[in-house]
Design an enzyme around this catalytic site. Structure first.
Site, PDB file in Angstrom:
ATOM      1  N   TYR A 143       1.350  -1.134   0.267  1.00  0.00           N
ATOM      2  CA  TYR A 143       0.109   0.128  -0.131  1.00  0.00           C
ATOM      3  C   TYR A 143       0.943   0.997   0.429  1.00  0.00           C
ATOM      4  O   TYR A 143       0.372   2.558  -0.713  1.00  0.00           O
ATOM      5  CB  TYR A 143      -0.929   0.051   1.344  1.00  0.00           C
ATOM      6  CG  TYR A 143      -1.761  -1.308   1.144  1.00  0.00           C
ATOM      7  CD1 TYR A 143      -2.800  -1.105   0.683  1.00  0.00           C
ATOM      8  CD2 TYR A 143      -1.635  -2.222   1.741  1.00  0.00           C
ATOM      9  CE1 TYR A 143      -4.000  -1.365   0.045  1.00  0.00           C
ATOM     10  CE2 TYR A 143      -2.530  -3.296   1.628  1.00  0.00           C
ATOM     11  CZ  TYR A 143      -4.108  -2.877   0.683  1.00  0.00           C
ATOM     12  OH  TYR A 143      -4.729  -4.357   0.793  1.00  0.00           O
ATOM     13  N   GLU A 190      -0.808 -17.083  -8.988  1.00  0.00           N
ATOM     14  CA  GLU A 190       0.267 -16.100 -10.071  1.00  0.00           C
ATOM     15  C   GLU A 190       1.715 -16.781  -9.964  1.00  0.00           C
ATOM     16  O   GLU A 190       2.709 -16.011 -10.650  1.00  0.00           O
ATOM     17  CB  GLU A 190       0.085 -14.694 -10.024  1.00  0.00           C
ATOM     18  CG  GLU A 190      -1.207 -14.401 -10.655  1.00  0.00           C
ATOM     19  CD  GLU A 190      -1.411 -12.861 -10.177  1.00  0.00           C
ATOM     20  OE1 GLU A 190      -0.540 -12.553 -10.263  1.00  0.00           O
ATOM     21  OE2 GLU A 190      -2.748 -11.973 -10.936  1.00  0.00           O
ATOM     22  N   CYS A 214      -6.670  -5.399  -7.262  1.00  0.00           N
ATOM     23  CA  CYS A 214      -6.204  -5.049  -5.422  1.00  0.00           C
ATOM     24  C   CYS A 214      -5.730  -6.453  -5.181  1.00  0.00           C
ATOM     25  O   CYS A 214      -5.307  -6.247  -4.517  1.00  0.00           O
ATOM     26  CB  CYS A 214      -7.107  -4.296  -5.097  1.00  0.00           C
ATOM     27  SG  CYS A 214      -8.649  -4.746  -5.791  1.00  0.00           S
ATOM     28  N   HIS A 215      -5.566  -7.383  -5.848  1.00  0.00           N
ATOM     29  CA  HIS A 215      -5.317  -8.147  -5.090  1.00  0.00           C
ATOM     30  C   HIS A 215      -3.626  -8.325  -5.256  1.00  0.00           C
ATOM     31  O   HIS A 215      -2.378  -9.335  -4.105  1.00  0.00           O
ATOM     32  CB  HIS A 215      -6.215  -9.251  -6.098  1.00  0.00           C
ATOM     33  CG  HIS A 215      -5.302  -9.882  -6.678  1.00  0.00           C
ATOM     34  ND1 HIS A 215      -5.987  -9.840  -7.997  1.00  0.00           N
ATOM     35  CD2 HIS A 215      -4.293 -10.497  -7.502  1.00  0.00           C
ATOM     36  CE1 HIS A 215      -5.198 -10.102  -9.248  1.00  0.00           C
ATOM     37  NE2 HIS A 215      -4.319 -10.658  -8.764  1.00  0.00           N
TER      38      HIS A 215
END
Length: 95
Positions: free
Chosen positions: A34, A91, A64-65
């Site tokens: 963030y 991923e 946003c993940h």
DNA sequence: CGTATGACGTGCA
DNA sequence: GTGCACGCCATAC
């Protein structure tokens, strides 16, 4: 091109637009905290607002993940924390 | 308009 | 090693 200004920003602050843009630009297999996203958006001290924006932003174009906490820990996800964790693992970001 | 919150981060005891 | 409290920015109601 005509004149005046066009409200290309959907009614949101420029900061919000930058954050969404940065998050949507995160490559697969990579995650940003963030704090990093806020810094990339131009407000290194607004990571707190970044979480708020993502929480209120239901745009599927914004992965946003791929945004995690300073510890690389998963904060939350508008679709379900479990879903976020699964996506990261898929991923290869998460073990 | 003003208030309170929020998917956080950091420091200190 | 753990827990608590504070501070910061923007959004939404």
């Amino acid at each position: 091109m005509t004149s005046s200004k066009q409200q290309v920003v959907s009614s949101k602050g420029e900061f919000t637009y930058s954050v969404l843009s940065v998050v949507s630009g995160i490559p697969v297999g990579h995650v940003m905290t963030y704090r990093e996203v806020a810094a990339a958006a131009g407000r290194p001290r607004a990571w707190r607002a970044v979480g708020n924006i993502l929480h209120k932003n239901y745009d599927p174009a914004v992965p946003c993940h791929r945004v995690v906490g300073s510890d690389g820990k998963i904060g939350g996800y508008n679709r379900g924390k479990g879903m976020k964790r699964k996506l990261l693992a898929k991923e290869g970001v998460l073990a």
